[in-house]
Design a protein around this motif. Structure first.
Motif, short mmCIF file in Angstrom:
data_model
loop_
_atom_site.label_atom_id
_atom_site.label_comp_id
_atom_site.label_asym_id
_atom_site.label_seq_id
_atom_site.Cartn_x
_atom_site.Cartn_y
_atom_site.Cartn_z
N LEU A 260 1.67 -7.95 27.00
CA LEU A 260 1.25 -6.56 26.73
C LEU A 260 0.33 -5.62 27.77
CD1 LEU A 260 1.12 -6.34 22.45
CD2 LEU A 260 3.34 -6.06 24.38
N ASN A 261 -0.57 -6.22 27.80
CA ASN A 261 -1.65 -5.91 28.95
C ASN A 261 -0.92 -5.58 29.80
OD1 ASN A 261 -3.46 -5.12 26.89
ND2 ASN A 261 -5.12 -6.10 27.23
N ALA A 262 -0.25 -7.49 30.81
CA ALA A 262 -0.07 -7.39 31.55
C ALA A 262 1.83 -6.30 31.83
CB ALA A 262 0.80 -8.83 31.96
N ASN A 263 1.96 -5.59 30.45
CA ASN A 263 3.33 -4.97 30.70
C ASN A 263 3.39 -3.58 29.99
OD1 ASN A 263 5.82 -7.01 31.76
ND2 ASN A 263 4.01 -8.02 30.08
N LYS A 264 2.26 -2.91 30.55
CA LYS A 264 2.26 -1.71 29.73
C LYS A 264 3.00 -0.41 30.73
CE LYS A 264 -3.51 -2.02 29.74
NZ LYS A 264 -4.74 -1.90 29.96
N GLY A 265 2.92 0.11 29.22
CA GLY A 265 4.18 1.47 30.15
C GLY A 265 5.57 0.33 30.31
N LYS A 266 5.83 -0.48 29.58
CA LYS A 266 7.10 -1.14 30.37
C LYS A 266 8.23 -1.50 29.20
CE LYS A 266 5.69 -3.57 34.44
NZ LYS A 266 4.91 -4.78 34.96
N LYS A 267 8.58 -1.35 29.13
CA LYS A 267 9.79 -2.61 28.58
C LYS A 267 10.75 -3.39 28.76
CE LYS A 267 14.40 -1.00 25.35
NZ LYS A 267 15.33 0.81 25.55
N ILE A 268 10.05 -4.57 27.35
CA ILE A 268 10.44 -5.95 27.36
C ILE A 268 11.17 -6.45 27.05
CG2 ILE A 268 8.45 -5.88 29.31
CD1 ILE A 268 7.05 -7.23 26.57
N PRO A 269 11.44 -8.14 26.82
CA PRO A 269 12.17 -8.70 26.21
C PRO A 269 11.22 -9.09 25.11
CG PRO A 269 12.45 -9.74 27.90
CD PRO A 269 12.19 -7.95 28.22
N ILE A 281 16.23 -8.56 20.93
CA ILE A 281 15.83 -7.29 21.29
C ILE A 281 14.81 -6.78 22.41
CG2 ILE A 281 15.82 -6.64 18.68
CD1 ILE A 281 12.53 -6.42 18.86
N ALA A 282 14.89 -5.46 22.64
CA ALA A 282 13.94 -5.27 23.50
C ALA A 282 12.69 -4.13 22.45
CB ALA A 282 14.70 -4.30 24.52
N VAL A 283 11.53 -3.94 23.57
CA VAL A 283 10.61 -2.96 22.83
C VAL A 283 9.63 -2.93 24.09
CG1 VAL A 283 10.58 -4.50 21.22
CG2 VAL A 283 8.73 -4.89 22.91
N GLU A 284 9.32 -1.25 23.76
CA GLU A 284 8.53 -0.67 24.97
C GLU A 284 6.82 -0.31 24.61
OE1 GLU A 284 9.23 3.16 25.38
OE2 GLU A 284 11.98 2.87 25.12
N VAL A 285 6.51 -0.64 25.56
CA VAL A 285 5.32 -1.45 25.59
C VAL A 285 4.18 0.35 25.91
CG1 VAL A 285 2.56 -2.72 26.47
CG2 VAL A 285 4.72 -3.53 26.31
N ASN A 286 3.14 1.11 25.20
CA ASN A 286 2.32 1.98 26.09
C ASN A 286 1.61 1.42 26.40
OD1 ASN A 286 0.38 1.25 24.58
ND2 ASN A 286 0.25 2.73 23.02
#
Length: 448
Positions: A260-269, A281-286
């Motif tokens: 999650l820290n490596a994908n801040k602000g991204k939408k990931i599978p 699903i796809a989740v959004e990381v703040n």
């Protein structure tokens, strides 16, 4: 409602301990034909809530819930009844009794506290048995939830081998407290045993930190409550178990943080286990590297069904529960003695953890559980017994100290000396009370 439940448990436990402690003084006093003028739950400063005189003793409930007392005739205590002490000693008075009888009366309260704790632990062993996890079951090690613990060298994934030379056979909640008060912790990491020397001021640093967890089981990422501000409310549901993030399998919650820290602000599978079926699903990381969801919990049965851990349970007959309960009581007594030693050593910083009535109130759960209630009550009984044995005038231990001096030397301290000692002890107790409850207030203000 939660406040009512917590307060009910707190008052019930406190009242039970106070009444039984004072009975420990009352009964031997009566056996030795010593007059007991008052028996009170809580203090009746100026007035009492309830009172009734039966025979020579007034029984009542005071309005100030800071403890309780029995007023024994001819005894220099917190009442400081100088008028009575100025009169010639009477046969029914405490001061007229042989030293050995006075010693038994003064030790009665703490004796009851220790006996009560052991009886509770025996009863709990018989009623509930033991549910535990063999240390060997933690094949992927423990989860370190405190940055302070991590800073001394204990890492998530380590397996705790021993604490201060004692081999850890079972992973139980007391292991965390043992680590906090330890000198040397041995962990196994990648097949190698590593000795970790704990700093003297470690517990002080821990108490200064915001996160108070120590170590726990590594748990799966189960979705609990979803924040109203979470952008994932439409795709995640409570009880979902996240098993993959951005193509990487996730077995434990702690593994998710790096992804999650490596994908801040991204939408990931992602892949969740929902009703035992894998659902993509796809989740959004703040921007903080969070999904804005709470961590849910699983029962021991569910953890076993999912193949995480295999828990063990032991049930005991009444006879078998006796040595088990005694051993638990002994461990708690020794553990509290060790904590007390750390508190009186300023270098450790353990004094920062001293709490008053608010701290005791907060250890009770917000939902009623007799198992937890009796466990806390047993521990508080041990704490009350140990604290009352401290050689401080105005405490039972102070009276015992002077009685032992009298029995060894053959000389009884003068009433004037005992009165002055009582006053000094009283002010010491008030200072300790203010410090402990001041700590509670400070923690409430700063949020620690």
């Amino acid at each position: 409602m939660e406040i009512v439940i917590k307060l009910s448990q707190f008052l019930l436990s406190l009242s039970l301990l106070i009444i039984l402690h004072e009975l420990g003084h009352f009964i031997p006093a009566k056996i030795f034909k010593t007059r007991v003028e008052k028996f009170y739950l809580f203090f009746d400063v100026k007035y009492s809530l309830l009172k009734k005189k039966i025979g020579e003793t007034e029984y009542g409930i005071g309005w100030l819930p800071l403890g309780g007392y029995v007023k024994i005739s001819g005894m220099i205590d917190e009442s400081m009844d100088k008028e009575q002490m100025a009169l010639p000693p009477q046969p029914w008075e405490f001061r007229s009794k042989p030293a050995w009888q006075r010693l038994i009366i003064m030790l009665g309260g703490v004796t009851v506290n220790f006996i009560l704790a052991f009886i509770i632990y025996i009863g709990m062993a018989y009623a509930y048995g033991d549910i535990y996890l063999n240390n060997s079951e933690l094949k992927d090690g423990i989860w370190v939830t405190s940055p302070v613990v991590e800073s001394v060298g204990i890492k998530t994934g380590d397996q705790i081998v021993s604490i201060d030379g004692k081999k850890i056979e079972r992973f139980v909640p007391s292991v965390s407290m043992d680590i906090l008060t330890s000198k040397v912790v041995v962990v196994e990491r990648n097949g190698e045993e590593i000795n970790i020397n704990m700093p003297v001021n470690f517990i002080g640093k821990f108490l200064d930190s915001d996160k108070k967890g120590v170590i726990t089981l590594r748990m799966p990422f189960v979705v609990g409550e979803l924040s109203d501000t979470s952008k994932n409310k439409e795709v995640l549901k409570p009880k979902d178990m996240i098993v993959s993030l951005n193509g990487t399998p996730i077995k434990y919650f702690d593994q998710a943080a790096v992804i999650l820290n490596a994908n801040k602000g991204k939408k990931i599978p992602a892949v969740v286990l929902r009703n035992l079926k894998k659902t993509p699903i796809a989740v959004e990381v703040n921007n903080e590297g969070k999904l804005r969801v709470g961590l849910g919990s699983l029962t021991e049965d569910n953890l076993e069904k999912l193949g995480y851990y295999k828990f063990s349970k032991e049930n005991y007959s009444f006879i078998e529960s006796i040595p088990v309960g005694i051993e638990k009581g002994k461990d708690q007594l020794m553990g509290y003695g060790k904590q007390l030693k750390l508190i009186f050593n300023p270098d450790t910083g353990a004094y920062k953890g001293v709490g008053g009535f608010a701290a005791i109130y907060n250890i009770f759960p917000s939902s009623w559980s007799w198992e937890i209630f009796w466990n806390i009550t047993a521990l508080l009984s041990i704490m009350l017994g140990v604290m009352n044995l401290l050689p401080i005038p105005a405490l039972d231990g102070g009276h015992v100290m002077f009685l032992l001096y009298e029995m060894i030397s053959g000389r009884k301290p003068s009433d004037k000396f005992l009165e002055n000692a009582q006053m000094i002890g009283f002010f010491l107790l008030i200072t300790l009370l203010l410090f402990a409850n001041g700590n509670d207030i400070y923690k409430a203000i700063v949020g620690k």
